[in-house]
Design a protein around this motif. Structure first.
Motif, PDB file in Angstrom:
ATOM      1  N   GLU A 166       0.600  -0.956  -0.073  1.00  0.00           N
ATOM      2  CA  GLU A 166       0.244  -0.295   0.354  1.00  0.00           C
ATOM      3  C   GLU A 166       0.784   1.357   0.124  1.00  0.00           C
ATOM      4  OE1 GLU A 166       0.426  -1.215   4.127  1.00  0.00           O
ATOM      5  OE2 GLU A 166       0.876  -1.943   2.590  1.00  0.00           O
ATOM      6  N   ASP A 222      -0.753  -2.979   6.276  1.00  0.00           N
ATOM      7  CA  ASP A 222      -1.801  -2.179   6.291  1.00  0.00           C
ATOM      8  C   ASP A 222      -2.438  -2.064   5.438  1.00  0.00           C
ATOM      9  OD1 ASP A 222      -3.485  -1.894   8.542  1.00  0.00           O
ATOM     10  OD2 ASP A 222      -3.688   0.352   8.049  1.00  0.00           O
ATOM     11  N   THR A 279      -5.167  -2.867   2.351  1.00  0.00           N
ATOM     12  CA  THR A 279      -6.483  -3.764   2.242  1.00  0.00           C
ATOM     13  C   THR A 279      -7.112  -5.053   1.059  1.00  0.00           C
ATOM     14  OG1 THR A 279      -7.298  -2.054   0.308  1.00  0.00           O
ATOM     15  CG2 THR A 279      -7.567  -0.962   1.734  1.00  0.00           C
ATOM     16  N   TYR A 280      -7.875  -5.875   1.135  1.00  0.00           N
ATOM     17  CA  TYR A 280      -7.536  -6.302   0.318  1.00  0.00           C
ATOM     18  C   TYR A 280      -7.701  -6.379  -1.305  1.00  0.00           C
ATOM     19  CZ  TYR A 280      -9.923 -10.907  -1.976  1.00  0.00           C
ATOM     20  OH  TYR A 280     -10.462 -11.539  -3.073  1.00  0.00           O
ATOM     21  N   ASP A 281      -7.517  -5.450  -1.396  1.00  0.00           N
ATOM     22  CA  ASP A 281      -7.448  -5.183  -2.640  1.00  0.00           C
ATOM     23  C   ASP A 281      -6.437  -4.670  -3.316  1.00  0.00           C
ATOM     24  OD1 ASP A 281     -10.506  -5.841  -3.668  1.00  0.00           O
ATOM     25  OD2 ASP A 281     -10.438  -3.932  -4.088  1.00  0.00           O
ATOM     26  N   GLN A 282      -5.852  -4.087  -2.136  1.00  0.00           N
ATOM     27  CA  GLN A 282      -4.181  -3.878  -2.215  1.00  0.00           C
ATOM     28  C   GLN A 282      -3.598  -4.941  -2.088  1.00  0.00           C
ATOM     29  OE1 GLN A 282      -4.438  -0.855   0.744  1.00  0.00           O
ATOM     30  NE2 GLN A 282      -4.912   0.194  -0.909  1.00  0.00           N
ATOM     31  N   THR A 283      -4.189  -5.324  -1.922  1.00  0.00           N
ATOM     32  CA  THR A 283      -3.074  -6.735  -1.585  1.00  0.00           C
ATOM     33  C   THR A 283      -3.627  -7.696  -2.762  1.00  0.00           C
ATOM     34  OG1 THR A 283      -3.123  -7.198   1.446  1.00  0.00           O
ATOM     35  CG2 THR A 283      -2.340  -9.019  -0.357  1.00  0.00           C
ATOM     36  N   ARG A 309      -2.279  -6.142   9.423  1.00  0.00           N
ATOM     37  CA  ARG A 309      -3.704  -5.785   9.336  1.00  0.00           C
ATOM     38  C   ARG A 309      -5.492  -6.626   9.696  1.00  0.00           C
ATOM     39  NH1 ARG A 309      -8.590  -1.498   6.568  1.00  0.00           N
ATOM     40  NH2 ARG A 309      -6.343  -0.477   6.138  1.00  0.00           N
ATOM     41  N   THR A 362      -8.191  -9.296  10.200  1.00  0.00           N
ATOM     42  CA  THR A 362      -9.292  -9.882   9.061  1.00  0.00           C
ATOM     43  C   THR A 362     -10.242  -9.114   9.805  1.00  0.00           C
ATOM     44  OG1 THR A 362      -7.956 -12.124   8.582  1.00  0.00           O
ATOM     45  CG2 THR A 362     -10.927 -12.336   7.512  1.00  0.00           C
ATOM     46  N   GLU A 415     -13.736  -5.988   5.215  1.00  0.00           N
ATOM     47  CA  GLU A 415     -12.293  -5.849   4.974  1.00  0.00           C
ATOM     48  C   GLU A 415     -11.434  -6.586   4.762  1.00  0.00           C
ATOM     49  OE1 GLU A 415      -9.880  -5.649   3.236  1.00  0.00           O
ATOM     50  OE2 GLU A 415     -11.291  -3.601   1.908  1.00  0.00           O
ATOM     51  N   GLY A 422      -8.565  -7.653   4.188  1.00  0.00           N
ATOM     52  CA  GLY A 422      -7.757  -6.930   4.450  1.00  0.00           C
ATOM     53  C   GLY A 422      -6.330  -8.051   3.974  1.00  0.00           C
TER      54      GLY A 422
END
Length: 367
Positions: free
Chosen positions: A158, A182, A184-188, A207, A209, A213, A215
């Motif tokens: 991120e 830290d 998000t799911y989408d950033q991961t 982060r 779960t 979100e 994560g």
């Protein structure tokens, strides 16, 4: 010809019989129901280790690194990455030069830079003074000067510039790992799409779960990334280890130690990345805030704990040897007990305690 007898753990089965070694290679597996109860596994491959036996990898000292690698070799780790924590660039660069001879002579499998491009929110025991956003100039110099030496780097996806950094690592044949994040799911998932293939100590430094979100943990489990697990019963509950292996399988899970120099040493006060660590009852924590600071685990202990958690022995051995060897591109050479592969062999008693270790067919001294 050297013969090792017992229950031979291959990637798919346990064969009672004899492992015949010809010099530095495995020559054959000969079934024999009378071969004995010793458990024979391939030499362990540890992708994430900061030191052991009172010696550290984190300062870029070649003598200390050689001694730390020797300590872990006696516990069955025949291939090891020297993991540094977040550090100034000058230390990172000097470590590349200091550790190159150790990589060339086989003492080390390479360097893993755990940081410094990590989340300050999820830094754990990483020194916040050294955290920073990814620098393409730094990364380019490290992977160019460290070709064949720098094998892995952990990045929080991120951060500004992180996806480009991950792509640069991928393009230079360096494993990009997602950790201390830290995201998000989408950033991961964006990090994995950019080229990340490993999750640094899944759950820890991430982060938590949440059902609205998910994560990074769920993001990584639902991706193609291979996940590291610290099976010391401190970083992870045994049930979580069993759950992850059941979810992703032993070809996408690896056992690591995350060990620090206090491994194999008495309880007391130690140092990691410029921060004081207190070890009590074999658990390492930062003196300043109590955050878990690495482990005092060895790979034989990780194997025992995984099996005790309910992971089948064949799967645990794959997680400790075969899968990490494949990640490093070494699976044609080592990481399993099969004819033609290097004779990295750990002989365990029936309770999975090491009895002897061979690396390339040569016995490792017990002390």
């Amino acid at each position: 010809m050297t013969r090792v007898s017992g229950r031979i753990v291959t990637p798919d089965a346990v064969v009672t019989g004899h492992l015949d070694l010809d010099g530095d290679l495995i020559a054959a597996i000969v079934p024999d129901d009378t071969a004995g109860d010793d458990v024979i596994v391939p030499g362990f491959v540890d992708l994430h280790c900061h030191g052991g036996g009172g010696h550290t990898f984190t300062t870029g000292s070649a003598p200390a690194a050689r001694a730390a690698a020797a300590f872990h070799r006696r516990h069955g780790t025949t291939t090891i990455l020297a993991s540094l924590v977040s550090s100034p660039f000058a230390l990172m660069r000097s470590a590349v030069d200091a550790y190159r001879p150790l990589v060339e002579d086989g003492t080390l499998g390479g360097i893993h830079f755990e940081g410094p491009y990590l989340s300050a929110v999820r830094c754990g025991a990483q020194n916040p003074s050294f955290l920073r956003d990814p620098s393409m100039d730094e990364i380019t110099e490290l992977v160019t000067a460290g070709a064949g030496v720098v094998r892995m780097m952990t990045v929080a996806p991120e951060l500004p510039g992180a996806l480009d950094a991950i792509g640069r690592l991928r393009d230079h044949g360096v494993l990009a790992a997602i950790g201390h994040t830290d995201a998000t799911y989408d950033q991961t998932h964006a990090g994995v799409a950019a080229g990340a293939t490993v999750a640094t100590h899944l759950f820890n430094g991430m982060r938590p779960t949440h059902h609205r979100e998910p994560g990074p943990v769920v993001g990584l489990l639902s991706s193609t990334a291979t996940v590291e697990l610290i099976a010391d019963n401190v970083h992870l509950h045994p049930g979580m280890v069993k759950f992850v292996v059941a979810d992703v399988g032993p070809d996408r899970a690896v056992l690591v130690t995350d060990a620090m120099d206090a491994t194999g040493m008495p309880d007391g006060r130690y140092e990691l990345g410029g921060q004081e660590v207190v070890v009590a009852d074999r658990v390492a924590r930062l003196a300043v805030n109590g955050s878990i600071a690495g482990s005092t685990l060895t790979m034989d202990g990780a194997l025992r704990n995984a099996v005790a958690a309910g992971v089948p022995l064949t799967a645990a051995a794959r997680m400790a040897s075969t899968t990490p060897a494949r990640l490093l591109g070494l699976d044609k050479t080592l990481g399993a007990l099969a004819p033609g592969l290097r004779a990295d062999v750990v002989v365990l008693s029936a309770d999975l305690t090491p009895r002897s270790v061979l690396r390339a067919g040569i016995p490792v001294e017990a002390s």
